[in-house]
Design a protein around this motif. Structure first.
Motif, mmCIF file in Angstrom:
data_model
loop_
_atom_site.group_PDB
_atom_site.id
_atom_site.type_symbol
_atom_site.label_atom_id
_atom_site.label_comp_id
_atom_site.label_asym_id
_atom_site.label_seq_id
_atom_site.Cartn_x
_atom_site.Cartn_y
_atom_site.Cartn_z
ATOM 1 N N ARG A 35 0.831 -1.208 0.000
ATOM 2 C CA ARG A 35 0.000 0.000 0.000
ATOM 3 C C ARG A 35 0.861 1.252 0.000
ATOM 4 O O ARG A 35 0.551 2.237 -0.693
ATOM 5 C CB ARG A 35 -0.916 -0.013 1.219
ATOM 6 N N SER A 36 1.941 1.258 0.754
ATOM 7 C CA SER A 36 2.831 2.414 0.805
ATOM 8 C C SER A 36 3.422 2.702 -0.570
ATOM 9 O O SER A 36 3.471 3.863 -1.002
ATOM 10 C CB SER A 36 3.953 2.165 1.823
ATOM 11 N N ARG A 37 3.853 1.651 -1.245
ATOM 12 C CA ARG A 37 4.410 1.855 -2.579
ATOM 13 C C ARG A 37 3.351 2.368 -3.544
ATOM 14 O O ARG A 37 3.633 3.207 -4.414
ATOM 15 C CB ARG A 37 5.025 0.549 -3.084
ATOM 16 N N GLU A 38 2.121 1.887 -3.407
ATOM 17 C CA GLU A 38 1.040 2.334 -4.287
ATOM 18 C C GLU A 38 0.809 3.837 -4.187
ATOM 19 O O GLU A 38 0.534 4.503 -5.177
ATOM 20 C CB GLU A 38 -0.259 1.607 -3.936
ATOM 21 N N VAL A 39 0.878 4.372 -2.977
ATOM 22 C CA VAL A 39 0.573 5.795 -2.780
ATOM 23 C C VAL A 39 1.833 6.652 -2.719
ATOM 24 O O VAL A 39 1.775 7.838 -2.401
ATOM 25 C CB VAL A 39 -0.260 5.999 -1.495
ATOM 26 N N GLY A 40 2.985 6.049 -3.025
ATOM 27 C CA GLY A 40 4.213 6.808 -3.108
ATOM 28 C C GLY A 40 4.827 7.200 -1.782
ATOM 29 O O GLY A 40 5.532 8.215 -1.695
ATOM 30 N N ASN A 71 -8.220 0.340 2.158
ATOM 31 C CA ASN A 71 -6.814 0.691 1.901
ATOM 32 C C ASN A 71 -5.850 -0.460 2.175
ATOM 33 O O ASN A 71 -4.642 -0.274 2.162
ATOM 34 C CB ASN A 71 -6.404 1.919 2.716
ATOM 35 N N ARG A 72 -6.401 -1.646 2.440
ATOM 36 C CA ARG A 72 -5.642 -2.891 2.603
ATOM 37 C C ARG A 72 -4.812 -2.946 3.885
ATOM 38 O O ARG A 72 -4.138 -3.949 4.135
ATOM 39 C CB ARG A 72 -4.748 -3.167 1.386
ATOM 40 N N ILE A 73 -4.842 -1.922 4.738
ATOM 41 C CA ILE A 73 -4.148 -1.981 6.019
ATOM 42 C C ILE A 73 -5.044 -2.739 6.985
ATOM 43 O O ILE A 73 -6.126 -2.270 7.338
ATOM 44 C CB ILE A 73 -3.796 -0.577 6.527
#
Length: 252
Positions: free
Chosen positions: A104-109, A134-136
């Motif tokens: 998720r972090s990579r998806e949102v930069g 948000n998959r968290i």
């Protein structure tokens, strides 16, 4: 199998009135759709010591518990830590949660920092609850299920838990309610009748809800009814109605 379900709502903003709780009404609906109901609702603030004490008692009980709020990684989020302390277990980074948070972090930069990964630190032995927004993830420990405070995340996560883990309990003890309005009787006059019905009809609960007239307080009416298993509620209701008429109550 009998199922008792509790709801825990966490957040200073609820207790202060800054935000209005939405979980109680919606969770009640989610359960009712599956033939289940709430046995208890509790609201606690963002106080780690108080949460730990509450959860220690809760973990020792038999209820299925849904907890909404406080599982993030900001300073005012204490639920993960309180759950671990209540269990006497360490917080550990769940490998599947680590993978989801990293993706998720990579998806949102955003960089994958230790602070972000803290959101995946759960009491040892926990399993994850998927988050469709948000998959968290949230997490489960035994019969306790912890989800975010955001309604758009919490509600589908609660539904997932119910549909995945407790489907065999759906509609196992469906209850219905029958009621009428009565005038001309005091609750004290009706109480012996109510007690007799509960004694003679196991599983039935009798209730009375006075409806006061703000202009003429002595001119009140009572919603009188029974609730319980489908198979037995009609007989109890007939007994309640006949007994009310015998007492000269006026039924609307």
């Amino acid at each position: 199998m009998s199922t008792s379900i509790s709801l825990l709502i966490i957040g200073d903003e609820i207790l202060s009135g800054k935000r209005q709780d939405k979980h109680f009404a919606r969770v009640r609906e989610i359960l009712a759709e599956r033939g289940l109901h709430l046995a208890q609702v509790s609201v606690l603030g963002d106080d780690r010591a108080r949460l730990t004490t509450f959860l220690r008692t809760s973990f020792a009980g038999d209820d299925i518990v849904f907890s909404c709020g406080g599982i993030g990684a900001t300073p005012d989020d204490h639920t993960r830590q309180a759950a671990a302390a209540a269990l006497g277990a360490p917080l550990v980074l769940h490998p599947e949660a680590e993978a989801l948070i990293s993706a998720r972090s990579r998806e949102v930069g955003l960089p994958v920092t230790p602070g972000r990964l803290e959101m995946g630190e759960f009491p040892a032995g926990a399993s994850i609850i998927p988050n469709p927004v948000n998959r968290i993830p949230g997490f489960s420990v035994g019969r306790h299920h912890f989800v975010p405070g955001f309604p758009e995340m919490a509600w589908p996560m609660i539904e997932w838990v119910l549909d995945t883990r407790y489907r065999d309990r759906f509609h196992g003890h469906d209850e219905v309610e029958r009621a009428f309005i009565v005038r001309g009787l005091a609750e004290a006059t009706l109480t012996p009748l109510m007690l007799e019905i509960e004694r003679d009809h196991p599983g039935i609960k009798v209730f009375s809800l006075p409806i006061l007239n703000p202009v003429q307080p002595d001119d009140y009416k009572i919603e009188l009814g029974v609730k319980g298993p489908v198979a037995t509620v009609d007989a109890a209701f007939a007994r309640l109605r006949a007994g009310t008429l015998d007492l000269a109550g006026r039924i609307e």
